[in-house]
Scaffold this motif. Structure first.
Motif, short mmCIF file in Angstrom:
data_model
loop_
_atom_site.label_atom_id
_atom_site.label_comp_id
_atom_site.label_asym_id
_atom_site.label_seq_id
_atom_site.Cartn_x
_atom_site.Cartn_y
_atom_site.Cartn_z
N ASN A 42 0.97 -1.20 0.21
CA ASN A 42 0.17 -0.09 -0.05
C ASN A 42 0.70 1.17 0.02
OD1 ASN A 42 -1.88 2.21 0.24
ND2 ASN A 42 -2.48 1.47 2.63
N GLU A 43 0.83 1.95 -1.14
CA GLU A 43 1.76 3.06 -1.44
C GLU A 43 1.85 4.21 -0.12
OE1 GLU A 43 2.13 7.34 -2.77
OE2 GLU A 43 0.14 6.20 -2.42
N GLU A 44 0.42 4.63 0.24
CA GLU A 44 0.31 5.49 1.25
C GLU A 44 1.21 4.94 2.68
OE1 GLU A 44 -3.14 7.96 3.53
OE2 GLU A 44 -3.40 7.10 1.60
N TYR A 45 0.68 3.66 2.93
CA TYR A 45 1.29 3.17 4.30
C TYR A 45 2.75 3.02 4.06
CZ TYR A 45 1.82 -0.35 8.08
OH TYR A 45 2.25 -0.86 9.09
N GLU A 62 5.06 4.67 2.22
CA GLU A 62 5.81 6.03 2.33
C GLU A 62 5.76 6.48 3.90
OE1 GLU A 62 4.71 8.85 -0.52
OE2 GLU A 62 4.97 7.37 -2.28
N LYS A 63 4.51 6.26 4.60
CA LYS A 63 4.59 6.61 5.75
C LYS A 63 5.34 6.10 6.82
CE LYS A 63 0.55 6.24 7.81
NZ LYS A 63 -0.95 6.50 8.27
N ASN A 64 5.79 4.82 6.45
CA ASN A 64 6.33 3.91 7.43
C ASN A 64 7.76 3.64 7.10
OD1 ASN A 64 4.27 3.24 9.71
ND2 ASN A 64 2.97 3.16 7.72
N ASP A 118 -0.99 3.69 -6.43
CA ASP A 118 -1.73 3.36 -5.78
C ASP A 118 -2.89 2.80 -6.37
OD1 ASP A 118 -2.99 5.44 -7.14
OD2 ASP A 118 -2.78 7.01 -5.95
N ALA A 153 5.77 3.65 -6.72
CA ALA A 153 4.70 3.71 -5.77
C ALA A 153 3.24 3.93 -6.42
CB ALA A 153 5.16 5.09 -5.06
N PRO A 166 -7.08 2.98 2.96
CA PRO A 166 -5.75 3.65 2.27
C PRO A 166 -4.78 4.07 3.33
CG PRO A 166 -7.66 4.35 1.01
CD PRO A 166 -8.15 3.47 2.22
N GLU A 167 -5.15 4.81 4.15
CA GLU A 167 -4.24 5.32 5.41
C GLU A 167 -3.70 4.34 6.23
OE1 GLU A 167 -8.22 6.16 6.67
OE2 GLU A 167 -7.26 6.42 4.87
N GLU A 168 -4.50 3.17 6.54
CA GLU A 168 -3.89 2.14 7.48
C GLU A 168 -3.44 0.74 6.99
OE1 GLU A 168 -7.11 1.89 10.15
OE2 GLU A 168 -7.65 3.91 10.51
#
Length: 246
Positions: free
Chosen positions: A146-149, A151-153, A202, A200, A231-233
């Motif tokens: 999951n691209e959003e997850y 990049e955040k982590n 999505d 990356a 998406p965010e989790e």
């Protein structure tokens, strides 16, 4: 001609060492949940695209299905062939080009084995080849980060020790890619450099890639327990596409 990053890295002896901690139990559980959810008919024809050493293909074949694994890496396919039997076969093949046409009931692309290419056309070619392999009504499952997850982590740097080797890892985002620089010393003390560059993408990117292929998104999941995609989790983006009839 200089090899592309995935050819040099996946064929190297260091690749299986770095990833020898991959959780076979988790992989087996994921396949079991997919089989239970998809409920394929006995003896379904399946292809594992970018199969590596064949661990997922072997599990699929364990349910009695006819499974073919394909991968660009000669080294990984040579290893996978040790597990061949009458319902399981492996071939060296580039995912950008069709492998059988309108033949398989199910196609699988596990563990972020897509988005390797720098040219958008190559990713589009792969998407079209995936679709072409399936018969009308066939199912494609793509398991991607999951691209959003991700990049955040992202962990910028770490050292990983495997089998006495120390891998120095540096991660960053560059030109729409999540990049991993890898350095490790061989048995002669030489520093060997490798790289992973994965797009990356999505969900919107994937829907765009599969436009015009006859593939329609049927459902998404966010992890290997097939929980809903958030998406965010969610750590994973698992997509199930179905090929339209006609």
């Amino acid at each position: 001609m200089q090899k592309e990053w995935f050819e040099a890295w996946f064929d190297s002896p260091f690749y299986p060492v770095l990833y020898d901690n991959r959780d076979e139990k988790e992989a087996g559980s994921f396949v079991a949940k997919l089989i239970a959810h998809l409920a394929p008919k006995a003896g379904s024809r399946m292809v594992d695209i970018a199969c590596g050493n064949g661990r997922y293909a072997q599990q699929l074949a364990g349910y009695g299905h006819e499974v073919i694994g394909i991968d660009l890496s000669e080294q990984r396919i040579e290893e996978a062939k040790n597990a061949e039997h009458d319902k399981l076969h492996f071939y060296v093949h580039d995912m950008r080009f069709p492998f059988y046409i309108n033949y398989f009931d199910y196609a699988f692309n596990f563990f972020t084995s897509f988005g390797y290419f720098d040219k958008p056309r190559d990713n589009q070619m792969a998407a079209h080849a995936f679709a072409a392999a399936l018969r009308p009504g066939g199912i494609l499952v793509i398991d991607y980060f999951n691209e959003e997850y991700a990049e955040k982590n992202l962990v910028p740097q770490e050292d990983i020790t495997r089998n006495g080797l120390v891998f120095h890892i540096k991660r960053y985002i560059e030109a729409g890619k999540i990049v991993k620089d890898i350095s490790v010393k061989d048995d002669r003390g030489r520093t060997m450099l490798f790289q992973e560059r994965v797009s990356a993408f999505d969900l919107t990117h994937f829907l765009k890639l599969f436009e015009g292929t006859g593939m329609m998104l049927a459902e998404t999941f966010g992890d290997y327990n097939l929980q809903p995609f958030v998406p965010e989790e969610s750590p994973r983006l698992i997509m199930v596409f179905r090929k339209e009839n006609g």
